[in-house]
Write a protein that holds these residues in place. Structure first.
Motif, PDB file in Angstrom:
ATOM      1  N   GLN A   1     -18.984 -17.254  56.848  1.00 56.16           N
ATOM      2  CA  GLN A   1     -18.375 -16.889  55.794  1.00 56.16           C
ATOM      3  C   GLN A   1     -17.255 -16.045  55.656  1.00 56.16           C
ATOM      4  OE1 GLN A   1     -21.272 -15.527  52.592  1.00 56.16           O
ATOM      5  NE2 GLN A   1     -22.777 -16.719  52.398  1.00 56.16           N
TER       6      GLN A   1
ATOM      7  N   ASN B   1     -12.659 -17.541  44.595  1.00 50.95           N
ATOM      8  CA  ASN B   1     -13.577 -17.686  44.162  1.00 50.95           C
ATOM      9  C   ASN B   1     -14.740 -18.993  43.806  1.00 50.95           C
ATOM     10  OD1 ASN B   1     -15.766 -17.358  42.630  1.00 50.95           O
ATOM     11  ND2 ASN B   1     -14.309 -16.267  40.443  1.00 50.95           N
TER      12      ASN B   1
ATOM     13  N   LEU C   1     -17.913 -10.425  44.969  1.00 50.88           N
ATOM     14  CA  LEU C   1     -18.832 -11.270  45.253  1.00 50.88           C
ATOM     15  C   LEU C   1     -20.150 -10.192  45.510  1.00 50.88           C
ATOM     16  CD1 LEU C   1     -19.433 -14.572  45.711  1.00 50.88           C
ATOM     17  CD2 LEU C   1     -20.828 -13.692  47.759  1.00 50.88           C
TER      18      LEU C   1
ATOM     19  N   GLU D   1     -24.368 -11.073  46.901  1.00 50.18           N
ATOM     20  CA  GLU D   1     -25.422 -11.753  47.230  1.00 50.18           C
ATOM     21  C   GLU D   1     -26.334 -11.338  48.041  1.00 50.18           C
ATOM     22  OE1 GLU D   1     -23.388 -14.371  49.950  1.00 50.18           O
ATOM     23  OE2 GLU D   1     -22.212 -12.771  51.078  1.00 50.18           O
TER      24      GLU D   1
ATOM     25  N   ILE E   1     -26.436 -15.324  42.312  1.00 45.75           N
ATOM     26  CA  ILE E   1     -25.061 -15.143  42.869  1.00 45.75           C
ATOM     27  C   ILE E   1     -24.413 -14.576  41.077  1.00 45.75           C
ATOM     28  CG2 ILE E   1     -23.779 -16.145  44.468  1.00 45.75           C
ATOM     29  CD1 ILE E   1     -25.220 -15.239  45.658  1.00 45.75           C
TER      30      ILE E   1
ATOM     31  N   SER F   1     -20.004 -13.396  41.176  1.00 45.72           N
ATOM     32  CA  SER F   1     -18.855 -13.195  41.385  1.00 45.72           C
ATOM     33  C   SER F   1     -18.163 -13.656  40.429  1.00 45.72           C
ATOM     34  CB  SER F   1     -18.509 -14.749  42.073  1.00 45.72           C
ATOM     35  OG  SER F   1     -19.041 -15.915  41.500  1.00 45.72           O
ATOM     36  N   THR F   2     -17.180 -12.855  41.005  1.00 44.20           N
ATOM     37  CA  THR F   2     -16.306 -12.874  39.488  1.00 44.20           C
ATOM     38  C   THR F   2     -14.713 -12.902  40.261  1.00 44.20           C
ATOM     39  OG1 THR F   2     -15.452 -11.024  37.495  1.00 44.20           O
ATOM     40  CG2 THR F   2     -16.054 -10.147  39.646  1.00 44.20           C
ATOM     41  N   ASP F   3     -13.216 -12.518  39.486  1.00 45.53           N
ATOM     42  CA  ASP F   3     -12.346 -12.470  40.673  1.00 45.53           C
ATOM     43  C   ASP F   3     -11.316 -11.724  39.218  1.00 45.53           C
ATOM     44  OD1 ASP F   3     -10.388 -14.717  38.356  1.00 45.53           O
ATOM     45  OD2 ASP F   3     -11.833 -15.696  39.041  1.00 45.53           O
TER      46      ASP F   3
ATOM     47  N   PHE G   1     -11.460 -10.184  43.985  1.00 48.41           N
ATOM     48  CA  PHE G   1     -12.287 -11.281  44.568  1.00 48.41           C
ATOM     49  C   PHE G   1     -13.819 -10.829  44.740  1.00 48.41           C
ATOM     50  CE2 PHE G   1     -15.025 -14.104  47.368  1.00 48.41           C
ATOM     51  CZ  PHE G   1     -16.125 -14.215  46.777  1.00 48.41           C
TER      52      PHE G   1
ATOM     53  N   ARG H   1     -15.957  -7.365  48.536  1.00 53.51           N
ATOM     54  CA  ARG H   1     -15.106  -7.217  48.226  1.00 53.51           C
ATOM     55  C   ARG H   1     -13.474  -7.770  49.161  1.00 53.51           C
ATOM     56  NH1 ARG H   1     -16.574  -2.333  48.113  1.00 53.51           N
ATOM     57  NH2 ARG H   1     -18.603  -2.037  45.591  1.00 53.51           N
TER      58      ARG H   1
ATOM     59  N   VAL I   1     -17.741 -20.349  46.333  1.00 53.80           N
ATOM     60  CA  VAL I   1     -18.956 -20.468  45.507  1.00 53.80           C
ATOM     61  C   VAL I   1     -19.465 -21.846  45.784  1.00 53.80           C
ATOM     62  CG1 VAL I   1     -20.009 -20.417  43.344  1.00 53.80           C
ATOM     63  CG2 VAL I   1     -18.617 -18.118  44.136  1.00 53.80           C
TER      64      VAL I   1
END
Length: 781
Positions: A72, A220, A61, A63, A241, A243-245, A59, A207, A224
């Motif tokens: 968080q 993810n 992100l 930001e 933002i 984000s990915t996984d 994961f 990460r 989010v």
């Protein structure tokens, strides 16, 4: 046993051409099946290995740094399965890559090459990491697009144009794919400092590594949805933002490869069926053709088991050798496929020998084909010498005379042809099936080629939805209205309307919502069912979201934004690849129920002359650059991203068409040659009765051509009708559930007519032997 092998060699020498055609059919099927398995398993295994080597986060992100807080951090520490977290500073900037074809919009993530990190390790493939301030190390994707080490890279940032020299290429497994527009760049210490000096704020990269890599997708979605789906990015001055996984990262590189594998598998299945029928036909006809030889061998002492063994060794041996050659050929072809898809996977892949895939192909084909040989040849076990002398007919076994010559009206040639067809019903049925399968495959392939290359706009609309010529994203609605008034004076404007995307929670899913005040202006293939929303309590959701949340038209769904929740009635289904297919559509008044201060500030423009889009974008930039977030020559941008996909699929389709034509030629030869040899005794009798050579050729064509034409017509019509449903089956995993791409009717008709002409030409070519047929040959046999 020596006599058996001699008989096998004799049979092969007597039918070299037919054996070669059967060898070609089995070899092509083996090569296709081997390619499917290599593309599916080998590349995915290589991708997993590269992911472990680069320690790719499950994961990731990006930001705004001021958003990261203890909530968080605590959430990640308590989330099940989280093994390790890491943060790093980066500069995240929206800009464009300047190329000769125009501007390509992108989100740039600038990193310090010298920073220590335990995840997202850069796998350097060529060159070196940057040392000077003007150098940059870029994803391997740029190498596949023609860039080389030492080339200049021109990028446009809000601060102006910046030129870098490419120092090297690295594999970026989180971003850097054709599917996305996010690129990680590595800069030297001084290069990074210069970017920061231009006034860009640093962002934070988060990460996470999981115990189970598949859980990255859940994290993810949950992370989010909890921390970002309700934020008002448009009015808080926050960067979007990213984000990915790991699942998304793999999908962005493999979905076209997997789609190609499915297409190949489909045509491999067709090829397998054709080959299976061809084997059955060839063994059956071998017995019929050599029936007198079988009788003679039976008389001199050959047993039924020995004759059976001759056929089994002859055809099973042919199948085994052809399968091995086909598998070997696939290893010659697979590097070419890897090169075609290199620019899509953005990963350097050099496939090697895979014993497991090869063994699977060998086992499947040899077992299935051998089983067909055994079933087809079993008749010879109980065949007596007397029955063989009587052309295989047992005593008192007579077939029904469907067309008595003295009672059936019509020409004698037609009656005899019909009698021949009815005497070989199995042969006729198999011929019909084979012709239908091959014409079906060619029509599907021709339609795909047409949609990918000639009518590519329609294909793009199915995948993307709306394709405006230009898109202008202003800071607010008032500035967008000023741009609209400025643009409206251009006589080249066909239409324009406001449309905007906003993130929100729909049924507890992070969804990208399409908001507009004019759904009537939409002209793409976005709507897949129902209708667009008209009232403020209505919504359209994507098929992927409906399937994931078990929703349908007529249900109500909750929507949350800015801590406000409202219920909406689902009135339609939409489809797009954006946001992994999780998309919805609402009216402006509808979105204000949960987002009261929302304004439309994105203008979509359609032109009469689409080639002038870049000129329009430049003029708007000159006048309004200070009040716009970005402006895009949208159609060119989409074409630049989809051209690699369509080009790869187009070449695959062309290759499949060539393979299908080769299959067709081989099958036609086998079918027609076998039919002529089966009728050879009958043709000799007719020749002795006084029929001319041309009459006998017409007799053959009348016996086979109706079956061939009927098979081609049914197969071609089925291909035209089933093209879109099959395409939906292939693309449903991408979020596309409805397709209305046109099937070129004239192309389908032309394909069927061309195949019929080819079959008739084969009959004329193979029937030349009749010229040498005499009554003496008939007696001699």
């Amino acid at each position: 046993m020596r006599e058996v092998w001699l008989r096998v060699l004799t049979n092969l020498k007597k039918s070299k051409a037919q054996a070669a055609c059967l060898f070609l059919l089995v070899g092509i099927t083996a090569a296709l099946l081997s390619l499917v398995l290599l593309l599916t398993f080998t590349f995915n295994a290589h991708l997993e290995d590269q992911g472990r080597l680069a320690k790719t986060p499950h994961f990731l992100l990006v930001e705004d740094e001021k958003l990261y807080n203890q909530r968080q951090k605590r959430y990640l520490n308590e989330y099940p399965g989280v093994e390790k977290t890491e943060t790093e500073k980066t500069v995240s900037v929206v800009g464009s890559i300047l190329e000769e074809e125009g501007e390509l919009p992108a989100q740039f993530l600038f990193y310090k090459a010298s920073a220590e990190r335990e995840m997202s390790l850069a796998l350097l493939k060529e060159g070196q990491m940057p040392k000077a301030s003007y150098e940059v190390c870029v994803p391997y994707l740029f190498s596949t697009r023609g860039y080389e080490v030492g080339d200049s890279l021109h990028i446009l940032l809000p601060s102006g144009e910046t030129n870098y020299t490419i120092s090297g290429f690295f594999e970026d497994l989180s971003f850097g794919s054709v599917y996305g527009q996010n690129y990680q760049f590595y800069l030297s210490e001084t290069g990074y400092a210069k970017v920061c000096e231009k006034g860009f704020d640093e962002s934070l990269v988060l990460r996470v590594r999981m115990a189970n890599p598949q859980d990255g997708a859940s994290l993810n979605k949950d992370f989010v949805s909890k921390f970002f789906a309700e934020l008002d990015f448009e009015h808080n001055g926050l960067e979007h933002i990213i984000s990915t996984d790991w699942n998304q990262s793999k999908l962005s590189r493999t979905f076209v490869l997997d789609l190609t594998a499915v297409i190949l598998l489909f045509f491999t299945a067709l090829s397998f069926l054709v080959t299976l029928f061809a084997v059955w036909l060839r063994v059956k006809n071998n017995i019929s053709e050599g029936i007198h030889n079988i009788a003679a061998l039976k008389v001199i002492g050959f047993t039924g088991q020995q004759m059976f063994l001759v056929l089994v060794l002859q055809y099973c041996g042919l199948v085994i050798i052809a399968t091995i050659v086909g598998i070997a050929a696939s290893y010659v072809v697979i590097p070419l496929y890897a090169q075609i898809f290199d620019q899509l996977t953005t990963i350097r892949w050099s496939p090697g020998f895979d014993p497991l895939c090869s063994l699977m192909v060998f086992a499947v084909l040899v077992i299935m084909m051998s089983a067909m040989v055994l079933v087809s040849a079993r008749k010879i076990l109980a065949l007596s010498a007397l029955e063989a002398l009587r052309q295989g007919l047992p005593t008192h076994s007579f077939k029904k005379n469907y067309f008595p010559a003295d009672q059936t009206r019509g020409s004698l040639a037609l009656i005899l042809a019909l009698k021949s067809s009815m005497q070989s019903k199995g042969h006729v049925v198999v011929t019909f099936i084979i012709m239908a399968i091959l014409s079906f495959a060619l029509v599907i392939e021709g339609s795909m080629s047409n949609n990918l290359e000639i009518r590519s706009d329609l294909f793009s609309r199915v995948l993307i939805g709306e394709l405006p010529d230009a898109r202008f994203f202003a800071n607010n609605n008032q500035e967008a209205e000023n741009i609209r008034q400025f643009v409206s004076t251009d006589s080249n404007i066909r239409k324009m309307y406001y449309s905007h995307n906003v993130d929100m929670l729909v049924a507890d899913n992070h969804v990208a919502s399409i908001v507009t005040d004019d759904f009537d202006s939409f002209e793409g293939a976005l709507l897949s069912g129902g209708r667009y929303p008209k009232h403020d309590n209505e919504i359209c959701i994507s098929g992927s979201l409906a399937r994931q949340s078990n929703l349908k038209i007529g249900d109500t769904v909750s929507v949350t934004k800015s801590e406000i929740t409202a219920l909406y009635l689902i009135v339609g289904m939409i489809q797009t690849m954006d946001n992994d297919g999780l998309v919805c559509a609402m009216t402006l008044s509808g979105v204000r129920n949960v987002h009261p201060n929302f304004e439309l500030s994105q203008l979509l423009v359609y032109l009469h002359d689409t080639d002038k889009a870049e000129e329009l974008v430049n003029r708007v930039n000159e006048r309004f650059s200070s009040v716009m977030q970005n402006s895009v020559d949208f159609r060119r941008s989409i074409d630049a991203h989809l051209v690699n996909y369509s080009s790869a699929l187009f070449w695959v389709t062309l290759i499949l068409m060539g393979v299908t034509i080769a299959l067709l030629a081989a099958v036609l030869y086998l079918v027609l040659k076998s039919f002529i040899l089966m009728r050879w005794h009958e043709l000799g009798i007719l020749r002795a009765l006084g029929f001319s050579e041309m009459q006998l050729i017409n007799h053959l064509s009348l016996s086979l051509m109706p079956t061939i034409v009927a098979g081609l017509a049914i197969g071609g019509a089925s291909g035209a009708l089933l093209y879109n449903p099959l395409l939906v089956v292939l693309t449903s995993s991408l979020g596309i559930f409805r397709s209305s791409l046109p099937t070129p009717t004239l192309l389908a008709v032309f394909v069927c007519m061309a195949l019929a002409f080819l079959a008739y030409a084969f009959i004329m070519l193979l029937a030349r032997k009749i010229h040498y047929l005499t009554a003496y040959d008939l007696v001699a046999e």
